[in-house]
Write a protein that holds these residues in place. Structure first.
Motif: not given
Length: 86
Positions: A49-53
């Motif tokens: 989720q963090s990377c995708q953001r």
């Protein structure tokens, strides 16, 4: 290629861990291939989720995939520096 110890990147920093509601492997599988490759070499245990953001924000800004990965590198360096001072 970076060499890892047997524990991988867990415990590399003193930042707090968080529980995720979503299946982390399913989230990882949905990431674009360049982002999954970056995660495999990451120094920190990033969530999908963090990377995708960060990836999506970079792509919205018109950055190439390579520039988006450079933005992730910068975010990782910033987090590592913050952890080193803690």
């Amino acid at each position: 290629m970076r060499r890892r110890d047997k524990n991988g990147n867990r415990g590399a920093v003193a930042l707090p861990t968080r529980r995720r509601r979503e299946d982390p492997m399913a989230a990882y599988d949905r990431l674009p291939a360049p982002l999954r490759a970056w995660l495999q070499e990451a120094a920190l245990p990033w969530s999908a989720q963090s990377c995708q953001r960060i990836w999506q924000a970079a792509r919205r800004d018109g950055l190439s995939p390579e520039a988006a990965l450079a933005r992730l590198d910068a975010a990782e360096r910033k987090t590592l520096n913050r952890s080193a001072r803690a």
